[in-house]
Design a protein around this motif. Structure first.
Motif, PDB file in Angstrom:
ATOM      1  N   LEU A 293       0.833  -1.204   0.000  1.00 58.03           N
ATOM      2  CA  LEU A 293       0.000   0.000   0.000  1.00 58.03           C
ATOM      3  C   LEU A 293       0.869   1.255   0.000  1.00 58.03           C
ATOM      4  O   LEU A 293       0.622   2.199  -0.772  1.00 58.03           O
ATOM      5  CB  LEU A 293      -0.917  -0.006   1.225  1.00 58.03           C
ATOM      6  N   LEU A 294       1.878   1.285   0.868  1.00 64.64           N
ATOM      7  CA  LEU A 294       2.735   2.459   0.951  1.00 64.64           C
ATOM      8  C   LEU A 294       3.496   2.675  -0.355  1.00 64.64           C
ATOM      9  O   LEU A 294       3.663   3.818  -0.800  1.00 64.64           O
ATOM     10  CB  LEU A 294       3.714   2.315   2.112  1.00 64.64           C
ATOM     11  N   ARG A 295       3.956   1.609  -0.961  1.00 62.62           N
ATOM     12  CA  ARG A 295       4.671   1.766  -2.220  1.00 62.62           C
ATOM     13  C   ARG A 295       3.781   2.375  -3.292  1.00 62.62           C
ATOM     14  O   ARG A 295       4.215   3.244  -4.054  1.00 62.62           O
ATOM     15  CB  ARG A 295       5.207   0.417  -2.707  1.00 62.62           C
ATOM     16  N   ARG A 296       2.520   1.928  -3.357  1.00 63.39           N
ATOM     17  CA  ARG A 296       1.602   2.500  -4.374  1.00 63.39           C
ATOM     18  C   ARG A 296       1.388   3.980  -4.118  1.00 63.39           C
ATOM     19  O   ARG A 296       1.360   4.796  -5.053  1.00 63.39           O
ATOM     20  CB  ARG A 296       0.269   1.743  -4.355  1.00 63.39           C
ATOM     21  N   VAL A 297       1.247   4.391  -2.855  1.00 58.73           N
ATOM     22  CA  VAL A 297       1.098   5.802  -2.515  1.00 58.73           C
ATOM     23  C   VAL A 297       2.372   6.566  -2.868  1.00 58.73           C
ATOM     24  O   VAL A 297       2.329   7.673  -3.423  1.00 58.73           O
ATOM     25  CB  VAL A 297       0.751   5.968  -1.022  1.00 58.73           C
ATOM     26  N   ALA A 298       3.527   5.978  -2.560  1.00 60.59           N
ATOM     27  CA  ALA A 298       4.804   6.644  -2.826  1.00 60.59           C
ATOM     28  C   ALA A 298       5.023   6.862  -4.308  1.00 60.59           C
ATOM     29  O   ALA A 298       5.495   7.935  -4.732  1.00 60.59           O
ATOM     30  CB  ALA A 298       5.941   5.814  -2.235  1.00 60.59           C
ATOM     31  N   VAL A 299       4.671   5.878  -5.124  1.00 63.93           N
ATOM     32  CA  VAL A 299       4.812   6.022  -6.578  1.00 63.93           C
ATOM     33  C   VAL A 299       3.905   7.136  -7.085  1.00 63.93           C
ATOM     34  O   VAL A 299       4.315   7.968  -7.919  1.00 63.93           O
ATOM     35  CB  VAL A 299       4.496   4.686  -7.273  1.00 63.93           C
ATOM     36  N   GLU A 300       2.666   7.172  -6.595  1.00 65.59           N
ATOM     37  CA  GLU A 300       1.738   8.223  -7.039  1.00 65.59           C
ATOM     38  C   GLU A 300       2.262   9.600  -6.667  1.00 65.59           C
ATOM     39  O   GLU A 300       2.245  10.529  -7.481  1.00 65.59           O
ATOM     40  CB  GLU A 300       0.362   7.990  -6.423  1.00 65.59           C
ATOM     41  N   GLN A 301       2.726   9.760  -5.441  1.00 56.30           N
ATOM     42  CA  GLN A 301       3.207  11.070  -4.987  1.00 56.30           C
ATOM     43  C   GLN A 301       4.437  11.508  -5.763  1.00 56.30           C
ATOM     44  O   GLN A 301       4.553  12.675  -6.155  1.00 56.30           O
ATOM     45  CB  GLN A 301       3.517  11.012  -3.486  1.00 56.30           C
ATOM     46  N   ALA A 302       5.359  10.577  -6.036  1.00 59.06           N
ATOM     47  CA  ALA A 302       6.593  10.934  -6.720  1.00 59.06           C
ATOM     48  C   ALA A 302       6.372  11.202  -8.209  1.00 59.06           C
ATOM     49  O   ALA A 302       6.830  12.225  -8.743  1.00 59.06           O
ATOM     50  CB  ALA A 302       7.628   9.819  -6.539  1.00 59.06           C
ATOM     51  N   GLU A 303       5.660  10.285  -8.869  1.00 54.35           N
ATOM     52  CA  GLU A 303       5.506  10.421 -10.314  1.00 54.35           C
ATOM     53  C   GLU A 303       4.533  11.520 -10.703  1.00 54.35           C
ATOM     54  O   GLU A 303       4.700  12.151 -11.761  1.00 54.35           O
ATOM     55  CB  GLU A 303       5.066   9.085 -10.910  1.00 54.35           C
ATOM     56  N   ARG A 304       3.531  11.766  -9.866  1.00 56.13           N
ATOM     57  CA  ARG A 304       2.549  12.813 -10.174  1.00 56.13           C
ATOM     58  C   ARG A 304       2.872  14.124  -9.476  1.00 56.13           C
ATOM     59  O   ARG A 304       2.109  15.065  -9.565  1.00 56.13           O
ATOM     60  CB  ARG A 304       1.148  12.330  -9.790  1.00 56.13           C
ATOM     61  N   ARG A 305       3.971  14.166  -8.729  1.00 54.86           N
ATOM     62  CA  ARG A 305       4.485  15.391  -8.105  1.00 54.86           C
ATOM     63  C   ARG A 305       3.433  16.047  -7.193  1.00 54.86           C
ATOM     64  O   ARG A 305       3.100  17.207  -7.324  1.00 54.86           O
ATOM     65  CB  ARG A 305       4.964  16.375  -9.176  1.00 54.86           C
ATOM     66  N   ALA A 306       2.920  15.255  -6.275  1.00 55.81           N
ATOM     67  CA  ALA A 306       1.949  15.760  -5.306  1.00 55.81           C
ATOM     68  C   ALA A 306       2.675  16.410  -4.135  1.00 55.81           C
ATOM     69  O   ALA A 306       3.547  15.778  -3.531  1.00 55.81           O
ATOM     70  CB  ALA A 306       1.057  14.631  -4.792  1.00 55.81           C
ATOM     71  N   PRO A 307       2.358  17.658  -3.771  1.00 53.87           N
ATOM     72  CA  PRO A 307       2.999  18.271  -2.599  1.00 53.87           C
ATOM     73  C   PRO A 307       2.854  17.418  -1.343  1.00 53.87           C
ATOM     74  O   PRO A 307       3.783  17.311  -0.546  1.00 53.87           O
ATOM     75  CB  PRO A 307       2.275  19.616  -2.474  1.00 53.87           C
ATOM     76  N   SER A 308       1.686  16.822  -1.171  1.00 54.66           N
ATOM     77  CA  SER A 308       1.486  15.847  -0.094  1.00 54.66           C
ATOM     78  C   SER A 308       0.345  14.936  -0.502  1.00 54.66           C
ATOM     79  O   SER A 308      -0.507  15.292  -1.317  1.00 54.66           O
ATOM     80  CB  SER A 308       1.181  16.536   1.237  1.00 54.66           C
TER      81      SER A 308
ATOM     82  N   LEU B 143      -5.911   5.722  -7.752  1.00 55.94           N
ATOM     83  CA  LEU B 143      -5.129   5.290  -6.598  1.00 55.94           C
ATOM     84  C   LEU B 143      -6.019   4.583  -5.584  1.00 55.94           C
ATOM     85  O   LEU B 143      -5.660   3.525  -5.050  1.00 55.94           O
ATOM     86  CB  LEU B 143      -4.444   6.492  -5.957  1.00 55.94           C
ATOM     87  N   ALA B 144      -7.176   5.145  -5.295  1.00 56.26           N
ATOM     88  CA  ALA B 144      -8.086   4.532  -4.323  1.00 56.26           C
ATOM     89  C   ALA B 144      -8.510   3.137  -4.764  1.00 56.26           C
ATOM     90  O   ALA B 144      -8.534   2.194  -3.958  1.00 56.26           O
ATOM     91  CB  ALA B 144      -9.305   5.430  -4.113  1.00 56.26           C
TER      92      ALA B 144
ATOM     93  N   LEU C  63      -7.683  -0.439  -2.914  1.00 56.68           N
ATOM     94  CA  LEU C  63      -8.754  -1.377  -2.560  1.00 56.68           C
ATOM     95  C   LEU C  63      -8.455  -2.767  -3.108  1.00 56.68           C
ATOM     96  O   LEU C  63      -8.637  -3.784  -2.414  1.00 56.68           O
ATOM     97  CB  LEU C  63     -10.082  -0.852  -3.101  1.00 56.68           C
ATOM     98  N   LYS C  64      -7.962  -2.833  -4.340  1.00 54.79           N
ATOM     99  CA  LYS C  64      -7.627  -4.125  -4.931  1.00 54.79           C
ATOM    100  C   LYS C  64      -6.481  -4.792  -4.171  1.00 54.79           C
ATOM    101  O   LYS C  64      -6.491  -6.018  -3.960  1.00 54.79           O
ATOM    102  CB  LYS C  64      -7.252  -3.941  -6.403  1.00 54.79           C
ATOM    103  N   LEU C  65      -5.475  -4.008  -3.789  1.00 55.45           N
ATOM    104  CA  LEU C  65      -4.361  -4.567  -3.033  1.00 55.45           C
ATOM    105  C   LEU C  65      -4.831  -5.183  -1.722  1.00 55.45           C
ATOM    106  O   LEU C  65      -4.407  -6.285  -1.343  1.00 55.45           O
ATOM    107  CB  LEU C  65      -3.310  -3.490  -2.766  1.00 55.45           C
ATOM    108  N   VAL C  66      -5.701  -4.482  -1.026  1.00 54.66           N
ATOM    109  CA  VAL C  66      -6.222  -5.003   0.237  1.00 54.66           C
ATOM    110  C   VAL C  66      -6.995  -6.295  -0.003  1.00 54.66           C
ATOM    111  O   VAL C  66      -6.829  -7.290   0.721  1.00 54.66           O
ATOM    112  CB  VAL C  66      -7.106  -3.956   0.937  1.00 54.66           C
ATOM    113  N   ASP C  67      -7.843  -6.307  -1.028  1.00 54.12           N
ATOM    114  CA  ASP C  67      -8.628  -7.512  -1.311  1.00 54.12           C
ATOM    115  C   ASP C  67      -7.737  -8.680  -1.733  1.00 54.12           C
ATOM    116  O   ASP C  67      -8.041  -9.839  -1.438  1.00 54.12           O
ATOM    117  CB  ASP C  67      -9.656  -7.219  -2.402  1.00 54.12           C
ATOM    118  N   ASP C  68      -6.654  -8.377  -2.453  1.00 55.16           N
ATOM    119  CA  ASP C  68      -5.753  -9.445  -2.905  1.00 55.16           C
ATOM    120  C   ASP C  68      -4.900  -9.994  -1.752  1.00 55.16           C
ATOM    121  O   ASP C  68      -4.737 -11.205  -1.620  1.00 55.16           O
ATOM    122  CB  ASP C  68      -4.821  -8.925  -4.012  1.00 55.16           C
TER     123      ASP C  68
END
Length: 451
Positions: A9-24, A321-322, A326-331
């Motif tokens: 889960l954290l990796r998916r969030v980290a990829v989104e923040q880094a690649e999409r350049r989210a301030p937070s 991302l959401a 959700l899929k990761l949790v279910d898997d």
């Protein structure tokens, strides 16, 4: 959760923040009563954001307005088929129904007339009414889905008219306090993120304004936190506390209109966005305001839900991302089915009704559910299946499927024994075409051939 799940889960969030350049970027997972996981990347005021950091949630505000309207409906103060004019006069769209405004099927313009309301201080209700005209209808009422922020501005004022108080005061007293959502507010309260626009070709930021939208505020004004929205996900899944009956929220989750035609992967109910993905039926809402993006989505069947919050105007795929989370949790950690437990007792009269019943020659099976509910469905294959809730002596009302809202009535012989079931004029009997039952059209006097 398992360490492997949390890392995925954290990796998916980290990829989104880094690649999409989210301030937070903040995300959270809930299931049942539990906040299972939270993750964050980026910074707010030089530190990592957390579950109590406020973000503007944009159109997720609409879900709160819809709950206020449904409370009024459940109290008998309005009917969803009422014309808006019955409760809120003076507008150019008073002929539309409350349900059409809730489901974005009224055909009215998507935005309020005048300047871009999301970035400009809003005026009051009289100014908004004055700006409306019949020419701002874009489609035939009821003809199609057409998202309308203006419609929710009207619904917020409708709530205020019927309650005699502004919509935010009503929301605070009727919804937020009972659910203990203390960090959901109309204007930001520290700690909160600032809204930013990220330059498309350089790693620099431009601050975005966050004014009071005035009469348009019901369409997207609110700020909230991961902690508060975790409770809201539980609410959408059916853990409604004293605010609404779970059946009313289930009604809000039923599709009224679809956005993508035959594909039916996204649609809208009564104040809730709906999604179909990999066999799941999901409910929630997205939010977008200058400087912020947000999504809440939950699978009511498993009560697994995800929320995502970021302080960027565009470019961060919070909805995708959401769904991925959700899929990761279910898997990795699928929800276990509820543990079966026997009922402690059953009404003998209802128990005697269970088993086979026939609609003409077609066999159906009637099952007794907890709290005297009934389940009626074809003995094999798919077909007209519904659950029924008690609605008086010898009557039940359909909750779902083909017979939703219809009355199932049990009839008796003169000696008091069950005779037949009448369901919206369809007669069900214990044997195929029972000659002792009032079969519409009558039966051939010869009956079924016999040796």
């Amino acid at each position: 959760m398992l360490q492997t799940t949390e890392f995925a889960l954290l990796r998916r969030v980290a990829v989104e923040q880094a690649e999409r350049r989210a301030p937070s970027l903040v995300a959270a997972v809930v299931r049942g009563q539990d906040l299972l996981w939270t993750g964050a990347r980026g910074s707010v005021d030089g530190a990592a954001p957390h579950v109590d950091t406020q973000y503007r949630i944009g159109s997720i505000t609409k879900t709160f307005i819809a709950v206020l309207v449904m409370r009024l409906r459940d109290e008998g103060r309005l009917d969803l088929n009422d014309a808006v004019d019955k409760h809120l006069g003076g507008t150019s769209f008073g002929h539309l129904t409350v349900a059409q405004l809730l489901s974005h099927t009224g055909g009215m313009t998507s935005e309020s007339p005048g300047v871009w309301w999301e970035r400009a201080p809003g005026g009051g209700w009289p100014a908004l009414v004055e700006s409306m005209s019949a020419e701002q209808a874009r489609h035939r009422a009821g003809g199609r889905f057409h998202y309308s922020n203006l419609g929710y501005g009207m619904l917020g004022q409708l709530v205020a008219e019927l309650r005699g108080a502004d919509w935010m005061s009503c929301l605070r007293e009727e919804v937020l306090k009972p659910l203990e959502m203390t960090r959901t507010t109309p204007m930001p309260q520290a700690p909160h993120a600032l809204g930013w626009a990220v330059h498309p070709y350089a790693d620099v930021l431009l601050p975005e304004p966050a004014p009071d939208a005035g009469a348009m505020a019901p369409a997207g004004q609110l700020w909230s936190t991961a902690g508060d929205l975790a409770r809201w996900l539980r609410f959408i899944a059916g853990d409604t506390g004293s605010v609404l009956h779970p059946d009313t929220v289930a009604e809000m989750r039923m599709p009224v209109a679809v956005e993508d035609g035959d594909a039916w992967t996204s649609g809208y109910g009564l104040g809730l966005q709906l999604f179909r993905d990999s066999g799941r039926r999901l409910a929630g809402h997205g939010g977008s305001m200058p400087g912020f993006l947000a999504t809440v989505v939950v699978d009511p069947a498993t009560t697994t839900g995800v929320l995502t919050l970021t302080n960027s105007t565009a470019g961060v795929g919070v909805s995708a991302l959401a769904i991925d989370l959700l899929k990761l949790v279910d898997d990795y950690e699928p929800a276990l089915p509820a543990e079966w437990a026997p009922q402690t007792a059953a009404d003998p009269a209802l128990l005697a009704l269970t088993g086979e019943w026939f609609w003409g020659p077609m066999p159906f099976v009637l099952r007794l559910l907890p709290e005297r509910w009934l389940d009626l469905r074809p003995a094999s294959g798919s077909g007209r299946a519904s659950r029924f809730r008690p609605d008086g002596e010898n009557t039940w009302v359909g909750l779902d499927g083909y017979y939703a809202g219809e009355t199932l009535r049990l009839h008796h012989h003169a000696d008091g024994t069950p005779s037949h079931l009448d369901l919206a004029t369809f007669v069900f009997t214990r044997t195929p075409y029972d000659p002792a039952a009032p079969i519409p059209g009558g039966l051939d006097q010869g009956g079924w051939p016999a040796e």
